[in-house]
Design an enzyme around this catalytic site. Structure first.
Site, PDB file in Angstrom:
ATOM      1  CG  ASP A 392      -2.116  -0.813   1.116  1.00 54.23           C
ATOM      2  OD1 ASP A 392      -2.493  -1.085  -0.019  1.00 54.23           O
ATOM      3  OD2 ASP A 392      -2.690  -1.188   2.139  1.00 54.23           O
ATOM      4  CE  LYS A 559      -9.804  25.588   1.484  1.00 52.35           C
ATOM      5  NZ  LYS A 559      -9.635  24.890   2.780  1.00 52.35           N
TER       6      LYS A 559
END
Length: 1169
Positions: A392, A559
């Site tokens: 992973d 943002k």
């Protein structure tokens, strides 16, 4: 399994569900295993059939009411308020299964214990013990057979107890990981809210779920307030999923109105009703599939099985062969039987399996100090055999903590400091050049100047103000980067943690006396109209907005996605000046965006617009179409032709989950060790490739980049490339052969893959011959973890099911722990080889006395009991001490071992142990044996052929003295008359109470001190109590003891001394054997003698040898004797010879490898094990 025809099945896409191949393999196993019923396969198929997420809540409740026969509600609100009736709930508890996962089937403890008592060499030793008891029953005066039988049975029993204890202790460690359920759940039953244990939930129960709680069952959400669930353990999706009553997805795992058993509520609250419980849940079915996935037999188990088979065959073959030869030579059945047992016992290294278990346990203990919990001891060595790691990314290769890696301000890309105290001083490579810049050298950054810059200040303030995140715990004892954050997302938290440590913010915190510095910033610039003016983030428009009161008045701060925000701006703030955004600036921005994108970083842009005075009713937000302030929409839509509502761009932040500091070096260690590291992640391919490059998984351009950079097709790029990045969208359509072709690339990354697809990758790798290690944390990872040769579950992020399926657990979730495990696994294999080489070497001096007994009728130089003293006594701790040996310097530079060629026990090892060191040891034993007998008056050439004449008489079952007793009990008469004379010799003199006349005494025994001096007129000697072998030379130790106590001329006593000396000789040559087994290649001068356990082992085997030889009572029971000190020395030259022989052998090995790389020369071919 029949299915309701009204039920409309929904097939989960392959990236979420198990492959058809898995179902087929389960069905194939079902045909071979009749005890697996068809219902099991039907249950697995039901995992992909759900319709509850598509039904309105009322219909869903009525469907459950019809299925489980409880009263259906009239309205949803009534049912949510009243819940299920108490009587219905109690009835369902009696008829329906508990809400808990069925544990995997386990064998009863007594069967496990019985397996340890009958496994390995135990059956041979059981057979030997039974034969000993039989021989004692036939010839009861031979008590040695009884003792030997008892010892063999005790050895098997104690070894079995020890192995069982080790397995039970390892299994007990996992008990703490088996709790899949929350302790209690808030349930509405009978119009009352009650708290019940989660296992007592039934389908139809109405439950309330709050932040931080584990979902206790599969639940249909009916009401939700900002409710989010982390279901990464199920789907691999890294971000928490917003849940709400409505749903637009066909796929149940993507449904927004379902919450799944075992996942976690990360935010908000919800009310819903239970639809599936226990094994019926999606997670339960996957867990069942994992339990149905067959465990792979570990390489070390295969090797030990081969070794046991080889040694058992050898032992039985030699035993039976010489049993038959004994008949041919003329020995009776019992004598042949006893010596067959001796040959079998000599061949079987009784203490080896205990040594293996202890060695694996010690290695597991060492790994535990490195935050690796070993569930299956044999998996330690498997990790050392690993040729491919499927890892992973998030949390394993990376820190699982989103971090601001770069800022773009004043038209400069600035690297943020990695340390929290790094915002001062100068970084010589702090500025990163954008793509398109001719000079790609990095530029120094003065952080003191940067933090005082107005544009930078504006950027970090906007990052805090346009941010919903907060610190969740006021714990100053924790580093800022490790503090808990709430009410935001990973990007919000990353910015908060970066800003909190800025020098200016630290000063603001102290002046304002706030708990956190970000609170001081927010107090300084409060919201202009509470939260009414805000626009929350939405994936449709990809930005969020807040309105704050700042120095220039009310200011709108935006943002969002960097390119989307930039498109709404007409100017950029650079060094305090508003610079128009023209085509050149757009190109510049695009290059910056691509630069950060190629680094795999998530980019967020910041912009603002001063709004002026607020309208009378305040600023209105909520939705971009309804707000009463400008958002740069016209600027964006007109491609900056209309700048009337344009914003000013301040800069951007680039975030990434950074690699763990020690991972790049660990991956390089894997590469040098010949281990392929493959990244398997659910992240975006660009991000995956960037992280893979930063941690050395990729060091070449992937074929997609080659195709893009060179303008060629993917097919042409495939021919050139050595690296490939495969997204899950392509993987799901690939055949197994195509995945195998991908795995042939030197560098491989799988991106946007679900954990379920990992199983196909593992299977493809195994088909290519790889020994595969897999890391995983989710429930969907569990089939791959179990199918892998070794599964490594995450201890922090891992689910209980993944931990159950894995062989070891990485408590720190750190990839570097796997590399430590590889080194430890290789070390344990090396050390097991050394331990076996050490143990087998003593087999030759143990077997050869029996062979000499059969072939040349030479008395045994070593008894069966003394063999057991070596195998289970003196050799035990030294053999175990090799498990403590440090690795040789080349251990991580070798390629992974080839299981077909480099077995645990090879022809080379047998050649080394048996035909080289074993021969030296056998020669040492015989030489010592002959020296001792010679010293007591028995010449070497007189010993062969006298195997039975060394024994005391009488030997017949009727008690009569045998005809071949030359002395006849002390007289010179024939044996047939000895009974009549009845002369007895005790302590060198004739007993006074013998019924012998004075005349007979004078005639037959003229010397009262017979046997003290050598008498050439034999048969006047010690007589039948001490054997009938005639001494032919002077005893060298005649005056070493008082008359009558000397061993001189007493054949049976001299034999016992010789056997004891041969036992001591094995201990002495094993000193050298232990030292040379410290290394397989290096000189002792390079390896050193730092192994204190080995030094203790050398001392302990010597001390045990002294104890067995010189302790009264013990020596009589074992038939050992307190040998003279001089008899310790005959074998020492052989011990020295063994040491120098092996040093020369290793020198030739190293020389040949240096002069003839890649070639296997004579010395290596026949002696390198």
């Amino acid at each position: 399994m029949s299915q309701d025809p009204a039920a409309k099945s929904v097939v989960i896409p392959r990236q979420f569900s198990k492959t058809r191949d898995q179902i087929d393999s389960i069905q194939d196993r079902q045909k071979k295993q009749p005890d697996v019923g068809p219902k099991d396969i039907g249950d697995l198929k039901r995992e992909v059939e759900m319709e509850e997420h598509k039904l309105p809540p009322l219909e869903g409740i009525r469907k459950l009411a019809d299925e489980f026969e409880f009263a259906p509600p009239t309205t949803v609100d009534d049912y949510l308020a009243g819940g299920m009736g108490d009587a219905d709930a109690e009835r369902l508890l009696e008829t329906h299964h508990f809400n808990m996962l069925t544990p995997p089937p386990t064998r009863p403890w007594y069967l496990i214990f019985l397996g340890h008592l009958t496994g390995g060499f135990s059956l041979l030793l059981w057979a030997g013990g039974v034969l000993c008891f039989i021989s004692f029953g036939v010839r009861s005066e031979n008590v040695d057979n009884l003792y030997l039988g008892i010892v063999l049975v005790l050895v098997v029993f104690l070894t079995g107890c020890f192995s069982y204890y080790q397995e039970a202790k390892s299994a007990a460690v996992m008990e703490g990981f088996k709790n899949m359920l929350p302790q209690s759940v808030s349930v509405i039953r009978g119009s009352k809210t009650v708290s019940v244990e989660a296992k007592y939930l039934v389908p139809g129960d109405v439950i309330t779920i709050n932040t931080g709680e584990k979902i206790p069952a599969d639940v249909r959400i009916v009401k939700a307030t900002n409710f989010k669930c982390d279901q990464s353990s199920l789907t691999g999706e890294p971000d928490a999923i917003a849940k709400r009553p409505d749903n637009e997805h066909e796929n149940p795992l993507e449904a927004t109105n379902l919450a799944f058993f075992g996942t976690m509520a990360t935010e908000g609250s919800a009310v819903g009703f239970v639809i599936l419980t226990g094994d019926d849940t999606i997670m339960g079915r996957i867990a069942q599939l994992a339990s149905g996935t067959e465990n792979q037999e570990t390489p070390i188990r295969k090797e030990i099985h081969k070794f046991i088979t080889l040694i058992s065959f050898l032992a039985v073959f030699l035993g039976v062969t010489f049993f038959i030869v004994g008949f041919i030579v003329g020995y009776d059945v019992i004598t042949n039987l006893v010596f067959m047992i001796g040959i079998i016992v000599a061949n079987v290294p009784e203490g080896l399996l205990a040594t293996v278990t202890v060695s694996l346990t010690l290695t597991a203990l060492r790994l535990s100090h490195k935050q690796v919990l070993v569930k299956n001891l044999e998996s330690v060595e498997t990790l050392g055999s690993t040729t491919c790691i499927c890892s992973d990314k998030t949390g394993t290769l990376t820190q699982n903590r989103m971090t601001v890696a770069h800022l773009y301000a004043n038209d400069r890309i600035i690297a943020t400091p990695t340390a929290t105290d790094g915002w001062t001083g100068t970084d010589p490579e702090g500025e990163v050049p954008a793509l398109g810049v001719a000079d790609q050298a990095k530029i120094p950054v003065d952080y003191d100047t940067l933090t005082a810059d107005p544009t930078f200040k504006m950027l970090y303030r906007f990052g805090v103000l346009c941010n919903t995140g907060e610190f969740g715990e006021p714990d100053d004892s924790k580093p800022v980067l490790q503090r808990l954050c709430i009410n935001g997302n990973a990007s919000d938290y990353a910015f908060l943690k970066m800003v909190e440590v800025l020098p200016e913010v630290v000063g603001l915190k102290q002046n304002a006396k706030t708990t956190f510095g970000i609170d001081a910033v927010r107090q300084q610039y409060p919201q202009a109209n509470a939260k009414d003016g805000e626009i929350p983030f939405n994936s449709a428009y990809k930005f969020m907005v807040t309105v704050r009161r700042m120095e220039g008045g009310d200011t709108m701060i935006m943002k969002g996605a960097a390119e989307q925000v930039f498109a709404r701006c007409s100017t950029m703030l650079i060094n305090g000046n508003l610079v128009p955004i023209d085509d050149a600036m757009q190109v510049r921005f695009d290059n910056v965006y691509k630069t950060l994108g190629k680094m795999g970083e998530r980019v967020l842009g910041f912009a603002y617009r001063e709004l002026g005075p607020a309208p009378a009713d305040g600023w209105i937000g909520g939705n971009p179409d309804e707000c009463n302030y400008m958002l740069g929409t016209a600027c964006k839509d007109s491609d900056r032709a209309d700048t009337s509502d344009a914003l000013t761009y301040v800069g951007l932040s680039a975030l990434i989950d950074p690699p763990r500091e020690n991972v790049p070096a660990s991956v390089l260690s894997c590469r040098s060790a010949g281990v392929k590291v493959v990244m398997v992640t659910g992240d975006h391919p660009v991000t995956a490739a960037a992280i893979a490059k930063s941690v050395n998984i990729l060091w070449s351009k992937p074929v997609s980049e080659i195709a893009e950079d060179e303008g060629i097709s993917l097919e042409e790029a495939n021919a050139k490339g050595r690296a490939i990045v495969v997204p899950g969208s392509k993987l799901k359509d690939m055949s197994q052969e195509e995945i195998m072709q991908v795995m042939l690339y030197e560098q491989v990354v799988f991106a946007r893959t679900s954990p379920a697809q990992k199983l196909r990758i593992v299977e493809a790798s195994q088909e290519l011959g790889h020994v595969v290690a897999v890391t995983g944390d989710g429930v969907n990872d569990s089939p791959a973890l179990k199918a892998a040769d070794i599964g490594c579950a995450m201890g922090i992020a891992g689910t209980d099911v993944s931990k159950e399926a894995a062989d070891m657990i990485l408590l720190s979730d750190d990839f570097s722990a796997i590399v430590d495990g590889i080194e430890e696994g290789r070390l344990i294999f090396d050390n097991l080889k050394k331990s076996i080489a050490y143990t087998l070497s003593s087999n030759i001096p143990e077997i050869s006395p029996f062979i000499m007994f059969i072939i040349v009728q030479m008395p045994l130089s070593l008894t069966t009991v003394l063999i057991l003293c070596v195998d289970l006594g003196t050799d035990m701790l030294p053999a175990i001490s090799l498990a403590y040996e440090k690795p040789e310097s080349d251990i991580m530079r070798r390629p992974p071992r080839d299981a077909e060629k480099d077995a645990l026990v090879t022809d080379r090892l047998m050649c080394f142990a048996y035909l080289q060191i074993g021969v030296f040891q056998a020669l040492a034993g015989f030489f010592t044996f002959f020296v001792v007998l010679n010293d007591y008056g028995f010449r070497i050439r007189d010993i062969p052929g006298e195997a039975l004449s060394f024994d005391p008489f009488p030997q017949e079952r009727n008690g009569k003295i045998r005809e071949d007793c030359k002395c006849g009990g002390g007289s010179n008469m024939k044996a047939s008359k000895a009974e009549d004379i009845d002369v007895r010799i005790r302590n060198g003199t004739l007993e006074e109470d013998n019924d012998v006349s004075d005349q007979d005494r004078a005639n037959f025994c003229p010397d009262r001190d017979i046997g003290i001096e050598f008498d050439p007129n034999w048969p006047y000697g010690w007589g039948c109590p001490f054997g009938s072998v005639e001494p032919k030379k002077e005893c060298k130790l005649a005056r070493s003891k008082p008359p009558g106590r000397s061993t001189c001329y007493k054949a049976s006593e001299a034999l016992r001394h010789g056997q004891t000396a041969a036992f001591v000789s094995i201990v002495i040559v094993q000193w050298a054997d232990l030292i040379i087994c410290k290394t397989r290649l290096l000189s002792l001068a390079d390896q050193g003698m730092q192994n204190t356990v080995m030094l203790t082992g050398l001392l302990s085997e010597t001390a045990l040898c002294l104890f067995l030889c010189y302790t009264p009572g013990i020596s009589e029971g074992l038939a050992t004797r307190p040998i003279a000190g001089v008899h310790w020395f005959p074998s020492m030259p052989f011990s020295i010879l063994i040491f120098f022989y092996d040093e020369v052998r290793k020198y030739l090995l190293r020389r040949d490898r240096r002069l003839y790389p890649g070639e296997v020369k004579f010395v290596e071919k026949y002696s390198y094990y």
